[in-house]
Design a protein around this motif. Structure first.
Motif, short mmCIF file in Angstrom:
data_model
loop_
_atom_site.label_atom_id
_atom_site.label_comp_id
_atom_site.label_asym_id
_atom_site.label_seq_id
_atom_site.Cartn_x
_atom_site.Cartn_y
_atom_site.Cartn_z
N ALA A 20 -17.83 -4.19 -0.50
CA ALA A 20 -17.16 -5.32 0.14
C ALA A 20 -15.65 -5.19 0.06
O ALA A 20 -14.94 -5.42 1.05
N ARG A 21 -15.15 -4.83 -1.11
CA ARG A 21 -13.69 -4.69 -1.26
C ARG A 21 -13.16 -3.59 -0.36
O ARG A 21 -12.10 -3.73 0.28
N GLU A 22 -13.87 -2.49 -0.29
CA GLU A 22 -13.37 -1.34 0.47
C GLU A 22 -13.46 -1.54 1.97
O GLU A 22 -12.70 -0.94 2.73
N ILE A 23 -14.38 -2.39 2.42
CA ILE A 23 -14.38 -2.78 3.83
C ILE A 23 -13.20 -3.73 4.10
O ILE A 23 -12.44 -3.54 5.05
N ALA A 24 -13.05 -4.73 3.24
CA ALA A 24 -12.04 -5.77 3.47
C ALA A 24 -10.62 -5.24 3.38
O ALA A 24 -9.71 -5.77 4.04
N GLN A 25 -10.39 -4.22 2.57
CA GLN A 25 -9.03 -3.75 2.33
C GLN A 25 -8.47 -2.87 3.45
O GLN A 25 -7.29 -2.52 3.45
N GLN A 26 -9.30 -2.52 4.42
CA GLN A 26 -8.88 -1.52 5.40
C GLN A 26 -7.61 -1.87 6.17
O GLN A 26 -6.75 -0.99 6.36
N PRO A 27 -7.41 -3.10 6.63
CA PRO A 27 -6.14 -3.38 7.31
C PRO A 27 -4.91 -3.03 6.47
O PRO A 27 -3.93 -2.48 6.98
N ALA A 28 -4.95 -3.33 5.18
CA ALA A 28 -3.83 -2.99 4.30
C ALA A 28 -3.77 -1.49 4.03
O ALA A 28 -2.68 -0.90 3.96
N VAL A 29 -4.93 -0.87 3.89
CA VAL A 29 -4.98 0.57 3.64
C VAL A 29 -4.36 1.35 4.80
O VAL A 29 -3.64 2.33 4.60
N TRP A 30 -4.64 0.90 6.03
CA TRP A 30 -4.09 1.62 7.19
C TRP A 30 -2.57 1.62 7.17
O TRP A 30 -1.94 2.61 7.52
N GLN A 31 -1.97 0.52 6.76
CA GLN A 31 -0.51 0.48 6.66
C GLN A 31 -0.02 1.47 5.61
O GLN A 31 0.98 2.18 5.82
N ALA A 32 -0.71 1.55 4.47
CA ALA A 32 -0.32 2.49 3.42
C ALA A 32 -0.46 3.93 3.89
O ALA A 32 0.40 4.78 3.59
N VAL A 33 -1.52 4.22 4.63
CA VAL A 33 -1.71 5.57 5.16
C VAL A 33 -0.62 5.90 6.17
O VAL A 33 -0.06 7.01 6.17
N HIS A 34 -0.29 4.96 7.02
CA HIS A 34 0.77 5.17 8.01
C HIS A 34 2.10 5.46 7.32
O HIS A 34 2.83 6.39 7.71
N ASP A 35 2.41 4.69 6.29
CA ASP A 35 3.66 4.91 5.55
C ASP A 35 3.68 6.29 4.92
O ASP A 35 4.72 6.97 4.91
N LEU A 36 2.54 6.73 4.41
CA LEU A 36 2.47 8.06 3.78
C LEU A 36 2.70 9.16 4.81
O LEU A 36 3.47 10.10 4.57
N VAL A 37 2.04 9.06 5.96
CA VAL A 37 2.21 10.08 6.99
C VAL A 37 3.65 10.11 7.49
O VAL A 37 4.23 11.18 7.70
N ARG A 38 4.23 8.94 7.64
CA ARG A 38 5.64 8.89 8.07
C ARG A 38 6.55 9.55 7.04
O ARG A 38 7.47 10.30 7.40
N ALA A 39 6.27 9.33 5.75
CA ALA A 39 7.08 9.96 4.71
C ALA A 39 6.89 11.47 4.68
O ALA A 39 7.81 12.21 4.27
N ARG A 40 5.71 11.93 5.11
CA ARG A 40 5.43 13.37 5.12
C ARG A 40 5.73 14.03 6.47
O ARG A 40 5.38 15.19 6.67
N ARG A 41 6.37 13.29 7.38
CA ARG A 41 6.55 13.77 8.75
C ARG A 41 7.24 15.14 8.80
O ARG A 41 6.80 16.02 9.55
N ALA A 42 8.32 15.31 8.06
CA ALA A 42 9.05 16.57 8.13
C ALA A 42 8.18 17.74 7.68
O ALA A 42 8.17 18.81 8.31
N ALA A 43 7.45 17.57 6.59
CA ALA A 43 6.59 18.65 6.09
C ALA A 43 5.45 18.93 7.06
O ALA A 43 5.07 20.08 7.29
#
Length: 391
Positions: A20-43
């Motif tokens: 239940a927690r891992e289904i519900a957290q997905q909207p917030a998780v997607w933002q964290a994943v997006h931030d990570l990819v953006r931080a890794r953009r140059a690499a």
């Protein structure tokens, strides 16, 4: 964090707290994943751009089980993105196929980027596919998208010259049996890594949050019905999503609720015989105007024939001509959003439905296989040598 207004203590008692927690957290998780990819953009650009410029590049998207379906969701969109480049190919091939048939899946002499999706990175087939690609192709490049820092895949590829590891935030590494956050997290991470066109991450997250807020009553009503079969239908990349949605139902109900997936056009060619009065059909409507015509043809046909209950998931309210019904689920995304954007949001609905079906059957969603027939990381796989010694 709550899901569908369910009591947290009750979910914990019934073995569903992680799911239940891992289904519900997905909207917030997607933002964290997006931030990570953006931080890794140059690499990422330093690794990917020289490869994407290669003529005749072959991109193989791979994984096992749910991870294989990530590649199937991505392949059509990635091919469309790269289609103008001469000779570039994009294929989704499961690691389970590569390991058992390397000569038929890998092409020596062809520049290849193997994109491996792996929640834990410990699946025997995921590791063997990498080694077989290196042994067969020689100069294979690897992009690993994974959720576990201590996983074997991340450790093996972390310091290789022709490899890049995209390690997602720890919250994507689901503690439950079924892949939920890990699936959508890896799907979106790869889409952003390859710069595929998607709505802003806030739009995706808000659409999933709106669905979770709007659909508890519908989901509860559906789970209360005497459903014994689930059919999930989607075209192009949404067919990969349909396979994942069907697998979630199979996994979380320990196989007691039979589920299958197909394309709307393919479903008529035999699989349609599965329909009976206790069948629930989820039809994922494409946003592509041409493809959508075929989806709607089948929607109207199924409703006219009246075998089972049919629910369309769509980014726009169906007009009378298209076949509007009270059951249809509206996904709060732009009507011109690519189908790839529909995939993670629509999957949240299917994940919720599967968890509720599991609970109704008295199964513990966090660990649904009471017999141990299946495990979180697959076991029992023997990796045979490619060239066994002569007897």
């Amino acid at each position: 964090m709550t899901l569908l207004h369910l009591d947290a203590a009750d979910l914990d008692r019934r073995g569903a707290a992680h799911t239940a927690r891992e289904i519900a957290q997905q909207p917030a998780v997607w933002q964290a994943v997006h931030d990570l990819v953006r931080a890794r953009r140059a690499a990422l650009d330093a690794f990917l751009r020289p490869l994407l410029a290669l003529p005749e590049l072959r991109i193989v998207l791979t994984g096992a089980g749910s991870s294989a379906f990530i590649g199937q969701c991505l392949a059509p969109a990635l091919l469309q993105q790269l289609g103008a480049r001469p000779g570039v190919r994009v294929e989704a091939i499961a690691t389970t196929d590569i390991v058992s048939n390397p000569a038929q899946c890998l092409q020596p002499g062809v520049p290849t980027l193997l994109v491996s999706f792996a929640r834990s990175g410990n699946s025997p087939e995921s590791l063997a596919a990498v080694e077989l690609a290196d042994a067969t192709l020689g100069a294979c490049h690897h992009l690993a998208v994974t959720c576990a820092a201590d996983g074997t895949l991340a450790r093996r590829l972390g310091d290789r010259a022709r490899a890049h590891v995209l390690l997602l935030p720890d919250e994507t590494n689901d503690r439950s049996f079924a892949m939920t956050s890990s699936f959508t997290g890896m799907l979106l991470a790869a889409a952003w890594a390859f710069e595929l066109p998607l709505p802003p991450v806030a739009v995706l997250s808000e659409a999933a949050s709106a669905l979770l807020a709007a659909e508890p009553a519908r989901l509860a009503a559906l789970s209360a019905q005497p459903v014994e079969r689930l059919v999930v239908l989607g075209s192009n990349g949404l067919q990969g999503l349909a396979k994942e949605a069907a697998l979630k139902m199979l996994e979380l109900t320990d196989g007691r609720l039979v589920a299958l997936a197909d394309s709307p056009l393919g479903f008529r060619h035999g699989p349609k015989t599965v329909l009976n009065e206790r069948t629930l059909v989820l039809l994922l409507l494409s946003n592509d105007s041409y493809t959508r015509r075929y989806d709607l043809d089948l929607l109207r046909e199924l409703r006219r024939q009246g075998r089972g209950r049919v629910i369309a998931l769509s980014t726009s309210a169906l007009n009378g001509e298209e076949g509007l019904a009270e059951d249809d689920v509206l996904i709060a995304l732009p009507v011109n959003a690519p189908d790839l954007a529909l995939a993670p949001v629509a999957l949240v609905f299917a994940q919720c439905l599967a968890m509720l079906a599991s609970l109704k059957l008295g199964i513990t969603p966090d660990n649904p296989s009471a017999s141990g027939t299946v495990t979180r990381v697959v076991s029992g796989v023997i990796i045979h040598p490619l060239n066994p010694p002569a007897p």
